[in-house]
Scaffold this motif. Structure first.
Motif, mmCIF file in Angstrom:
data_model
loop_
_atom_site.group_PDB
_atom_site.id
_atom_site.type_symbol
_atom_site.label_atom_id
_atom_site.label_comp_id
_atom_site.label_asym_id
_atom_site.label_seq_id
_atom_site.Cartn_x
_atom_site.Cartn_y
_atom_site.Cartn_z
ATOM 1 N N GLY A 34 -7.773 11.047 -9.311
ATOM 2 C CA GLY A 34 -6.302 11.380 -9.253
ATOM 3 C C GLY A 34 -5.605 10.213 -9.724
ATOM 4 O O GLY A 34 -5.914 9.324 -9.902
ATOM 5 N N VAL A 35 -3.694 10.421 -10.410
ATOM 6 C CA VAL A 35 -3.051 9.571 -10.369
ATOM 7 C C VAL A 35 -3.064 8.965 -8.699
ATOM 8 O O VAL A 35 -2.918 9.545 -7.551
ATOM 9 C CB VAL A 35 -1.610 10.036 -10.560
ATOM 10 N N PRO A 36 -3.160 7.351 -8.721
ATOM 11 C CA PRO A 36 -3.233 6.668 -7.173
ATOM 12 C C PRO A 36 -1.463 7.044 -6.159
ATOM 13 O O PRO A 36 -0.716 6.960 -7.409
ATOM 14 C CB PRO A 36 -3.041 5.455 -7.635
ATOM 15 N N ALA A 37 -1.597 7.274 -5.517
ATOM 16 C CA ALA A 37 -0.498 7.169 -4.826
ATOM 17 C C ALA A 37 0.027 5.621 -4.629
ATOM 18 O O ALA A 37 -0.939 4.867 -4.668
ATOM 19 C CB ALA A 37 -1.458 7.678 -3.231
ATOM 20 N N ASP A 38 1.049 5.114 -4.494
ATOM 21 C CA ASP A 38 2.003 4.697 -4.374
ATOM 22 C C ASP A 38 1.404 3.476 -3.259
ATOM 23 O O ASP A 38 1.503 2.625 -3.813
ATOM 24 C CB ASP A 38 3.213 4.084 -4.271
ATOM 25 N N VAL A 50 -8.789 7.194 -14.427
ATOM 26 C CA VAL A 50 -8.167 7.865 -13.467
ATOM 27 C C VAL A 50 -9.385 9.787 -13.987
ATOM 28 O O VAL A 50 -9.538 9.698 -15.051
ATOM 29 C CB VAL A 50 -7.012 8.709 -13.759
ATOM 30 N N SER A 51 -9.221 9.932 -13.112
ATOM 31 C CA SER A 51 -10.780 10.845 -12.686
ATOM 32 C C SER A 51 -9.730 12.140 -12.636
ATOM 33 O O SER A 51 -9.555 11.951 -11.651
ATOM 34 C CB SER A 51 -11.680 10.964 -11.523
ATOM 35 N N LEU A 52 -9.738 13.029 -13.371
ATOM 36 C CA LEU A 52 -9.050 14.423 -13.045
ATOM 37 C C LEU A 52 -10.162 15.378 -13.416
ATOM 38 O O LEU A 52 -11.701 15.156 -13.687
ATOM 39 C CB LEU A 52 -8.036 14.775 -14.178
ATOM 40 N N LYS A 53 -10.195 16.156 -12.655
ATOM 41 C CA LYS A 53 -11.352 17.477 -12.397
ATOM 42 C C LYS A 53 -10.707 18.638 -13.540
ATOM 43 O O LYS A 53 -10.160 19.859 -13.185
ATOM 44 C CB LYS A 53 -11.674 18.460 -11.068
ATOM 45 N N SER A 54 -10.095 17.977 -15.105
ATOM 46 C CA SER A 54 -9.668 19.221 -15.808
ATOM 47 C C SER A 54 -10.907 19.487 -17.027
ATOM 48 O O SER A 54 -10.025 19.804 -18.082
ATOM 49 C CB SER A 54 -9.127 17.993 -16.024
ATOM 50 N N ARG A 55 -12.574 19.217 -17.221
ATOM 51 C CA ARG A 55 -12.519 19.797 -18.150
ATOM 52 C C ARG A 55 -12.344 21.496 -18.013
ATOM 53 O O ARG A 55 -13.154 22.217 -19.905
ATOM 54 C CB ARG A 55 -13.988 19.106 -18.024
ATOM 55 N N ASP A 372 -12.949 15.781 -3.514
ATOM 56 C CA ASP A 372 -11.832 16.085 -3.296
ATOM 57 C C ASP A 372 -11.995 16.342 -1.652
ATOM 58 O O ASP A 372 -10.783 15.676 -0.951
ATOM 59 C CB ASP A 372 -11.535 17.014 -4.356
ATOM 60 N N ARG A 373 -13.221 17.244 -1.332
ATOM 61 C CA ARG A 373 -12.649 17.867 -0.231
ATOM 62 C C ARG A 373 -13.538 16.329 0.654
ATOM 63 O O ARG A 373 -12.471 16.681 2.156
ATOM 64 C CB ARG A 373 -13.961 18.357 0.284
ATOM 65 N N LEU A 374 -13.520 15.256 0.224
ATOM 66 C CA LEU A 374 -14.169 14.483 0.923
ATOM 67 C C LEU A 374 -12.637 13.218 1.099
ATOM 68 O O LEU A 374 -12.643 12.175 1.776
ATOM 69 C CB LEU A 374 -14.923 13.292 0.670
ATOM 70 N N LYS A 375 -11.545 13.360 -0.027
ATOM 71 C CA LYS A 375 -10.254 13.142 0.627
ATOM 72 C C LYS A 375 -10.428 11.793 0.096
ATOM 73 O O LYS A 375 -9.624 10.488 0.248
ATOM 74 C CB LYS A 375 -9.680 13.155 1.356
ATOM 75 N N ILE A 376 -11.473 11.212 -0.877
ATOM 76 C CA ILE A 376 -11.400 10.137 -1.423
ATOM 77 C C ILE A 376 -10.786 9.420 -2.645
ATOM 78 O O ILE A 376 -10.819 10.034 -2.698
ATOM 79 C CB ILE A 376 -12.996 9.702 -1.966
ATOM 80 N N PRO A 377 -9.873 8.710 -2.480
ATOM 81 C CA PRO A 377 -8.882 8.190 -3.380
ATOM 82 C C PRO A 377 -8.709 7.365 -4.202
ATOM 83 O O PRO A 377 -8.896 6.959 -5.639
ATOM 84 C CB PRO A 377 -7.823 7.635 -2.868
ATOM 85 N N GLY A 378 -10.446 6.536 -4.332
ATOM 86 C CA GLY A 378 -11.183 5.864 -5.935
ATOM 87 C C GLY A 378 -12.142 5.295 -5.210
ATOM 88 O O GLY A 378 -12.757 4.595 -3.784
ATOM 89 N N PHE A 379 -12.501 4.202 -6.330
ATOM 90 C CA PHE A 379 -14.224 3.437 -5.944
ATOM 91 C C PHE A 379 -13.862 1.904 -6.518
ATOM 92 O O PHE A 379 -13.919 2.442 -8.228
ATOM 93 C CB PHE A 379 -15.521 4.759 -6.665
ATOM 94 N N LEU A 380 -15.115 1.495 -6.594
ATOM 95 C CA LEU A 380 -15.062 -0.030 -6.746
ATOM 96 C C LEU A 380 -16.697 0.520 -7.400
ATOM 97 O O LEU A 380 -17.680 1.278 -6.805
ATOM 98 C CB LEU A 380 -15.616 -0.867 -6.646
ATOM 99 N N VAL A 381 -16.561 0.039 -8.300
ATOM 100 C CA VAL A 381 -18.368 0.197 -9.438
ATOM 101 C C VAL A 381 -19.041 -1.172 -9.381
ATOM 102 O O VAL A 381 -18.696 -2.689 -8.934
ATOM 103 C CB VAL A 381 -17.830 0.403 -10.597
ATOM 104 N N GLY A 382 -20.291 -0.708 -8.311
ATOM 105 C CA GLY A 382 -21.618 -1.677 -8.272
ATOM 106 C C GLY A 382 -22.354 -1.654 -9.155
ATOM 107 O O GLY A 382 -22.365 -1.105 -10.384
ATOM 108 N N VAL A 383 -23.880 -1.787 -9.101
ATOM 109 C CA VAL A 383 -24.880 -1.859 -9.520
ATOM 110 C C VAL A 383 -25.678 -0.559 -10.262
ATOM 111 O O VAL A 383 -25.198 0.521 -10.118
ATOM 112 C CB VAL A 383 -26.463 -2.296 -8.921
#
Ligand SMILES: Nc1ncnc2c1ncn2[C@@H]1O[C@H](COP(=O)(O)OP(=O)(O)O)[C@@H](O)[C@H]1O
Ligand SMILES: O=C(O)[C@@H](O)C(=O)COP(=O)(O)O
Length: 424
Positions: A34-38, A50-55, A372-383
């Motif tokens: 989603g849109v990041p919190a400030d 920005v990941s949405l669940k909008s498909r 969404d349920r785990l309330k994860i706000p963002g990710f860093l990309v790995g291998v």
């Protein structure tokens, strides 16, 4: 932070696929939910996805959420916004590709928008506006049986025209092959006729490089990871971004218990589940019992908890196309999909409470419900585990976790064991 590229993805697996592609092409990239919190601390990056669940939601909601994401990205300096859709153009006549594209186009005043789901690395190519999945046209591929958006027309000019208020044109491969100036001239010709978007053919990565060079001079494009690759290479080759070598690192190992959840009913995922049975315990959920609220989540947790200490487990709701059709006839398509997604989220939440810190989820909508349920706000990309699927490290979440969000159609036959080997 001034973004070189802003991206809005219509599902979470698609977002991690794009973040992976941009990272490998040298852009420092972060994926937000989603849109990041400030107050979310974001590292200095070139691109935000920005990941949405909008498909698969109602089109009006998809539009408003996408516009909010666009405003946030433009506010951080993004001159170009890529609306990331599925490489198999997953949508229905009600949307949401057309309505979101129309709204973003109106917001930024774009003439004719370039649109392509081509992603040759995963076998998605577009010729004369027709999408191929491997060797077959889209309407003959397993996507014809998708539980939420069965794709039964390969001609994307027609598909998009049914969803959009603007006329849709075509930029064919012969034009792409003549280079960026030829594409620019064709786009200007289409825009001059009042045509607001064009499907553009692409068969090889070099076609996407040409498209990326043109798109980078525009405000908006629509497509899958292939056009992301083209845009990233254009930003690097024109010196707008200084290429960063992808570290492929997601920091220290997290350890902890490991589990896999599958809600995708794609042919690829069904095969991966069958193969996983050789190396880990697999529980097949009863979808009817889930929808009737008959304690299926508790049964799954009671089954999983005593086994987790011994090694990874896999819990799957996935069924064959015939079984999916029969279940939907009994309960309705949306009700069935939603109930199963929520059950997967319940299971994920409780597994994390039981100590799971490495979690693999198969399926885009399923991943959306879980994250969404785990309330994860963002990710860093790995291998990269497989084309389009990276290891992700949760940032700003309650628990330090590694995840892999697998598009239903992606990954080789041994995807689950391949992922577990890279998630330490
Ligand atoms: N056995 C089943 N029958 C019907 N629908 C199912 C079943 N299992 C999962 N689903 C639903 O099918 C949809 C699969 O979509 P998704 O998770 O996006 O997978 P994919 O990545 O393959 O598109 C979800 O809404 C999911 O809840
Ligand atoms: O572009 C793709 O194919 C993927 O990135 C994608 O969007 C996956 O969607 P799901 O198959 O629904 O996971």
């Amino acid at each position: 932070m001034t973004l070189a590229l802003g991206c809005i993805a219509d599902d979470y697996t698609g977002a991690s696929d794009l973040a992976n592609t941009l990272t490998r092409a040298g852009l420092r990239t972060v994926q937000t939910i989603g849109v990041p919190a400030d107050d979310l601390a974001l590292p200095e990056v070139d691109a935000v996805v920005v990941s949405l669940k909008s498909r698969s939601i109602e089109a009006g909601l998809a539009v408003s959420r996408s516009r909010a994401a666009e405003a946030w990205l433009r506010g951080r300096g993004a001159g170009h916004v890529l609306f990331k859709i599925c490489s198999t153009f997953d949508s229905t006549d009600a949307g949401n590709i057309g309505p979101v594209m129309d709204a973003l186009r109106a917001d930024c005043g774009e003439g004719a928008v370039l649109v392509t789901p081509a992603f040759p690395e995963t076998g998605r190519t577009v010729y004369q506006g027709n999408l191929f999945v491997g060797a077959v046209p889209l309407n003959e591929s397993p996507l014809k049986d998708h539980p939420l958006n069965p794709m039964r027309d390969s001609n994307l000019v027609r598909v998009l025209a049914r969803q959009s208020r603007t006329q849709i044109g075509l930029v064919d491969l012969a034009t792409v092959t003549r280079g960026a100036d030829a594409v620019r001239a064709r786009l200007a010709e289409l825009a001059g006729k009042g045509i607001g978007a064009a499907i553009i053919d692409a068969v090889f990565d070099r076609d996407l490089e040409t498209i990326g060079l043109v798109a980078a001079g525009h405000r908006l494009s629509v497509g899958a990871s292939g056009i992301g690759l083209g845009l990233a290479r254009a930003l690097v080759s024109t010196g707008k971004v200084k290429s960063a070598s992808p570290s492929g690192e997601t920091g220290a190992a997290v350890g902890g218990l490991a589990a896999c959840l599958a809600g995708s009913c794609s042919q690829a995922t069904l095969q991966q589940i069958t193969n996983a049975e050789r190396i880990m315990p697999v529980l097949h959920l009863d979808p009817d019992r889930i929808i009737m609220g008959a304690g299926e989540v508790q049964r799954a947790l009671d089954w999983a908890r005593p086994r987790l200490g011994e090694g990874p487990v896999l819990i799957a709701s996935s069924s064959t196309p015939d079984q999916v059709t029969a279940l939907q006839a009994r309960h309705g398509r949306d009700a069935a999909g939603h109930a199963i997604e929520q059950a997967m989220a319940d299971i994920a939440e409780n597994l994390v409470k039981s100590g799971v810190r490495r979690l693999i989820v198969a399926g885009g909508e399923t991943s959306g419900a879980v994250v969404d349920r785990l309330k994860i706000p963002g990710f860093l990309v790995g291998v990269e585990i497989a084309a389009g699927v990276p290891v992700l490290r949760a940032v700003g979440a309650e628990s330090d976790m590694l995840l892999a969000l697998k598009s239903g159609n992606f990954g080789g036959g041994e995807f689950f064991s391949d992922a577990l080997m890279l998630m330490r």
